[in-house]
Motif scaffolding. Structure first.
Motif, PDB file in Angstrom:
ATOM      1  N   LEU A  56       0.848  -1.192   0.000  1.00  0.00           N
ATOM      2  CA  LEU A  56       0.000   0.000   0.000  1.00  0.00           C
ATOM      3  C   LEU A  56       0.885   1.244   0.000  1.00  0.00           C
ATOM      4  CD1 LEU A  56      -2.056  -2.200   0.732  1.00  0.00           C
ATOM      5  CD2 LEU A  56      -3.019  -0.651   2.440  1.00  0.00           C
ATOM      6  N   GLU A  57       0.646   2.115  -0.981  1.00  0.00           N
ATOM      7  CA  GLU A  57       1.456   3.327  -1.122  1.00  0.00           C
ATOM      8  C   GLU A  57       0.557   4.552  -1.116  1.00  0.00           C
ATOM      9  OE1 GLU A  57       3.732   2.931  -4.699  1.00  0.00           O
ATOM     10  OE2 GLU A  57       4.952   1.286  -3.899  1.00  0.00           O
ATOM     11  N   ASP A  58       1.166   5.704  -0.803  1.00  0.00           N
ATOM     12  CA  ASP A  58       0.412   6.949  -0.947  1.00  0.00           C
ATOM     13  C   ASP A  58       0.528   7.414  -2.405  1.00  0.00           C
ATOM     14  OD1 ASP A  58       2.781   8.355  -1.367  1.00  0.00           O
ATOM     15  OD2 ASP A  58       2.874   9.162   0.652  1.00  0.00           O
ATOM     16  N   PRO A  59      -0.204   8.474  -2.796  1.00  0.00           N
ATOM     17  CA  PRO A  59      -0.194   8.862  -4.214  1.00  0.00           C
ATOM     18  C   PRO A  59       1.174   9.274  -4.749  1.00  0.00           C
ATOM     19  CG  PRO A  59      -2.106   9.795  -3.112  1.00  0.00           C
ATOM     20  CD  PRO A  59      -1.261   9.183  -2.040  1.00  0.00           C
ATOM     21  N   SER A  60       2.119   9.607  -3.850  1.00  0.00           N
ATOM     22  CA  SER A  60       3.461   9.947  -4.329  1.00  0.00           C
ATOM     23  C   SER A  60       4.355   8.718  -4.427  1.00  0.00           C
ATOM     24  CB  SER A  60       4.107  10.998  -3.412  1.00  0.00           C
ATOM     25  OG  SER A  60       4.393  10.417  -2.154  1.00  0.00           O
ATOM     26  N   GLY A  61       3.837   7.544  -4.083  1.00  0.00           N
ATOM     27  CA  GLY A  61       4.610   6.314  -4.227  1.00  0.00           C
ATOM     28  C   GLY A  61       5.356   5.907  -2.974  1.00  0.00           C
ATOM     29  N   THR A  62       5.099   6.574  -1.854  1.00  0.00           N
ATOM     30  CA  THR A  62       5.745   6.205  -0.591  1.00  0.00           C
ATOM     31  C   THR A  62       4.893   5.166   0.136  1.00  0.00           C
ATOM     32  OG1 THR A  62       6.612   8.448  -0.403  1.00  0.00           O
ATOM     33  CG2 THR A  62       6.600   7.118   1.612  1.00  0.00           C
ATOM     34  N   ILE A  64       2.896   3.334   2.866  1.00  0.00           N
ATOM     35  CA  ILE A  64       2.297   3.850   4.093  1.00  0.00           C
ATOM     36  C   ILE A  64       2.518   2.837   5.210  1.00  0.00           C
ATOM     37  CG2 ILE A  64       0.585   5.206   2.841  1.00  0.00           C
ATOM     38  CD1 ILE A  64      -1.481   3.190   3.861  1.00  0.00           C
ATOM     39  N   THR A  65       2.614   3.371   6.430  1.00  0.00           N
ATOM     40  CA  THR A  65       2.918   2.530   7.579  1.00  0.00           C
ATOM     41  C   THR A  65       1.698   2.405   8.486  1.00  0.00           C
ATOM     42  OG1 THR A  65       3.622   4.394   8.927  1.00  0.00           O
ATOM     43  CG2 THR A  65       5.321   3.342   7.559  1.00  0.00           C
ATOM     44  N   ASN A 233       7.055  -1.952   9.122  1.00  0.00           N
ATOM     45  CA  ASN A 233       5.631  -1.662   9.371  1.00  0.00           C
ATOM     46  C   ASN A 233       4.908  -1.102   8.153  1.00  0.00           C
ATOM     47  OD1 ASN A 233       4.909  -2.721  11.823  1.00  0.00           O
ATOM     48  ND2 ASN A 233       5.747  -0.980  12.963  1.00  0.00           N
ATOM     49  N   HIS A 234       5.428  -1.370   6.964  1.00  0.00           N
ATOM     50  CA  HIS A 234       4.665  -1.098   5.748  1.00  0.00           C
ATOM     51  C   HIS A 234       3.537  -2.120   5.663  1.00  0.00           C
ATOM     52  CE1 HIS A 234       8.661   0.610   4.032  1.00  0.00           C
ATOM     53  NE2 HIS A 234       8.008   1.524   4.736  1.00  0.00           N
ATOM     54  N   ILE A 235       2.450  -1.722   5.004  1.00  0.00           N
ATOM     55  CA  ILE A 235       1.256  -2.573   4.975  1.00  0.00           C
ATOM     56  C   ILE A 235       1.094  -3.219   3.597  1.00  0.00           C
ATOM     57  CG2 ILE A 235      -1.268  -2.584   5.292  1.00  0.00           C
ATOM     58  CD1 ILE A 235      -0.953  -0.108   7.053  1.00  0.00           C
ATOM     59  N   THR A 316      -2.589   2.095  -4.534  1.00  0.00           N
ATOM     60  CA  THR A 316      -2.503   3.435  -3.959  1.00  0.00           C
ATOM     61  C   THR A 316      -3.662   3.701  -3.009  1.00  0.00           C
ATOM     62  OG1 THR A 316      -1.471   4.185  -5.995  1.00  0.00           O
ATOM     63  CG2 THR A 316      -2.311   5.886  -4.532  1.00  0.00           C
ATOM     64  N   VAL A 317      -3.333   4.204  -1.823  1.00  0.00           N
ATOM     65  CA  VAL A 317      -4.370   4.581  -0.854  1.00  0.00           C
ATOM     66  C   VAL A 317      -4.704   6.045  -1.069  1.00  0.00           C
ATOM     67  CG1 VAL A 317      -4.960   4.784   1.596  1.00  0.00           C
ATOM     68  CG2 VAL A 317      -3.470   2.925   0.812  1.00  0.00           C
ATOM     69  N   VAL A 318      -5.978   6.343  -1.236  1.00  0.00           N
ATOM     70  CA  VAL A 318      -6.411   7.734  -1.370  1.00  0.00           C
ATOM     71  C   VAL A 318      -7.517   7.986  -0.349  1.00  0.00           C
ATOM     72  CG1 VAL A 318      -5.799   7.981  -3.800  1.00  0.00           C
ATOM     73  CG2 VAL A 318      -8.078   7.171  -3.186  1.00  0.00           C
TER      74      VAL A 318
END
Ligand code: FES
Length: 328
Positions: A56-62, A64-65, A233-235, A316-318
């Motif tokens: 699972l990443e944020d819209p910038s590609g990082t 998320i934890t 702790n990345h998901i 991507t999580v939005v």
């Protein structure tokens, strides 16, 4: 199979969801079946061999934890809560990511055939596939964002926390300080504004809620997407809890079974694959299964593999407000 050709650019995904939303609005007026608008027309074409392992990443590609998500945990006193959504298992299938503070979501003791009883936490183990942070007493659960009645998606299907009774729910009799059937549940409900289906996230993967003033038109729960974490702790999402319910548009077995081991091996037909990640596949993942957390290599999860190597995807999580703002 060459899965890369199934990747879809983000704008197209958004266009699909937006289109689905507009269609829902139109059909609410017209009173017609919603499903043909919410379900891609190319069902029957396999796009993946099995459930993907997706970071699972944020819209910038990082990535998320767990602590990123816990910042937005809802408790019994929460008035508003951002809707966090990612696509899984396919690109056009929204999934809620919910953090609930002060509750341990546990495995229900009742079987699906005996109804959807309330879950008593007690000393039960956390439900398979949730993330449970015992230090802060927060459960993170992922539930399909496709209403199991006729397929409405967020924002028509939306989580309303404990101190937020939506207008549509008041119309059928819910009250913030109601009693008995009119009582709005302490942690609120995932409520579908299309026709009033209700799902209680505290009940985990068996979340269909028929204890209110009006019954849900849906006939089974929102399927639970299984989650795991890595050493940072990345998901990750890695499958659907087959002991609960499968996404209704995946039904392909004679009789349309919605539970059981056959769900594990379903192939994913139609729609579009989530996007492959260029990151390294984690060597170890930790997930709740049974009475204690398990740490193992991803290949033991039965997730999508080619030539015996696990393929890592990303999603991507939005959210509608709060972090990672995006359209869904
Ligand atoms: S689509 Fe009918 S209640 Fe959700």
């Amino acid at each position: 199979m060459d899965k890369s050709k199934n990747n879809i650019p983000e704008p197209e995904r958004r266009a699909f969801l937006k289109g689905a939303g507009l269609s829902v609005a139109a059909l609410m007026v017209g009173g017609l079946s919603l499903e043909r608008y919410a379900v891609p027309k190319d069902r029957s074409v396999p796009v993946m061999d099995n459930f993907p392992l997706a970071i699972l990443e944020d819209p910038s590609g990082t990535p998320i934890t767990v602590s990123d998500v816990e910042k937005y945990a809802a408790s019994t006193t929460t008035k508003t809560s951002p809707i966090l959504v990612f696509n899984y298992p396919l690109q056009d299938e929204p999934t809620f990511l919910l953090a609930l503070k002060g509750v341990k979501i546990t495995t229900p003791k009742t079987s699906p055939s005996s109804g959807f009883g309330a879950v008593s936490a007690g000393s039960n183990a956390p439900m398979d596939g949730i993330i449970y942070d015992s230090t802060h007493n927060i459960s993170i659960i992922a539930l399909s964002g496709i209403c199991q009645h006729l397929g409405c998606v967020p924002p028509f299907l939306d989580y309303h926390p404990g101190q937020n009774v939506p207008f549509e729910s008041e119309l059928i009799g819910y009250k913030l300080n109601g009693t008995g059937a009119t009582k709005w549940p302490d942690y609120g409900l995932i409520y579908c504004k299309c026709h009033g289906s209700q799902f209680n996230p505290v009940w985990g993967g068996r979340n269909l809620y028929n204890n209110g003033p009006a019954a849900s038109p849906a006939n089974h729960s929102l399927p639970q997407i299984l989650l795991a974490t890595d050493s940072s702790n990345h998901i990750y999402a890695y499958g659907i809890n087959s002991s609960n319910a499968v996404i209704r548009t995946h039904l392909k077995y004679p009789g349309g079974e919605t539970y059981g081991s056959q769900v594990k091996s379903e192939d994913l037909t139609g729609g579009t694959s989530v996007v492959k990640s260029s990151r390294s596949t984690p060597t170890t993942l930790t997930y709740f299964k049974g009475t204690s957390p398990i740490s193992s290599g991803p290949s033991t999860l039965g997730v999508n593999q080619v030539s015996n190597s696990v393929v890592l995807y990303k999603t991507t999580v939005v959210s509608n407000s709060g972090p990672w703002k995006g359209t869904f």
